[in-house]
Scaffold this motif. Structure first.
Motif: not given
Length: 198
Positions: A18, A28-29, A25, A59
């Motif tokens: 983050d 999410e990732i 993120k 990512n």
């Protein structure tokens, strides 16, 4: 070490993703990889760490990934530590010459807990051998794997060392790299540290 190392590590990892990539993120990732309980077997922890490394590598840019993994170190030193407040200052006062100082630092750190098995000053760099036998010594996956699948995981140990070595020359930029680890097929985990002007 406690059983919930994997859970704590995952929380730290989400927070750092983050910070370096953007708010939200991390989850999410790492979606579905953060569903850990802390009750995983060593083998399950090893599989989880491999999956996490693969997800991060696909990512996140390599430069940011190094910073993220360094910040996930299980053991870190801060500016209030005796290394910063006392030991390195005392060594610097006794050694005006930079090479003599770095040699004294290496000798002082040699064999100390959290630093590694052997520390030496060679060709302008501090070389740290953290070897823990024939397998990875990571607290999160202890006894779960013979070696990490990726050097990405090793950046966490690099973070432990970086948290100390950055105080050797507080007015300079501390650089670290991995010479070899079990993940690269090495028989030891060896890190290189050097400094440049800001």
């Amino acid at each position: 070490m406690e059983l919930d190392n994997i859970k704590k590590h995952c929380e730290r990892l989400v927070k750092q993703v983050d910070f370096y990539v953007g708010k939200g993120k991390g989850k999410e990732i790492l979606s579905n990889l953060c569903d850990v309980t802390g009750e995983e077997t060593p083998q399950e922890c090893a599989k989880w760490a491999n999956d996490v490394s693969e997800r991060l590598e696909s990512n996140i840019t390599p430069e940011k990934l190094v910073l993220i993994r360094q910040e996930c170190a299980c053991v870190k030193t801060n500016k209030y530590s005796a290394y910063n407040k006392k030991y390195f200052k005392e060594l610097r006062e006794k050694n005006a010459d930079e090479k003599d100082y770095l040699t004294a630092v290496a000798n002082f750190l040699n064999g100390r807990p959290r630093i590694g098995r052997t520390v030496e000053f060679v060709n302008g760099k501090i070389i740290t051998h953290m070897g823990a036998g024939n397998s990875c010594g990571c607290f999160v996956v202890k006894n779960g794997w013979k070696k990490p699948s990726s050097i990405t995981w090793c950046r966490c140990c690099q973070g432990t060392l970086y948290s100390i070595y950055q105080f050797v020359f507080p007015d300079k930029v501390c650089h670290m790299d991995i010479i070899e680890t079990h993940a690269t097929g090495g028989s030891d985990c060896v890190f290189s540290t050097w400094y440049t002007e800001k």
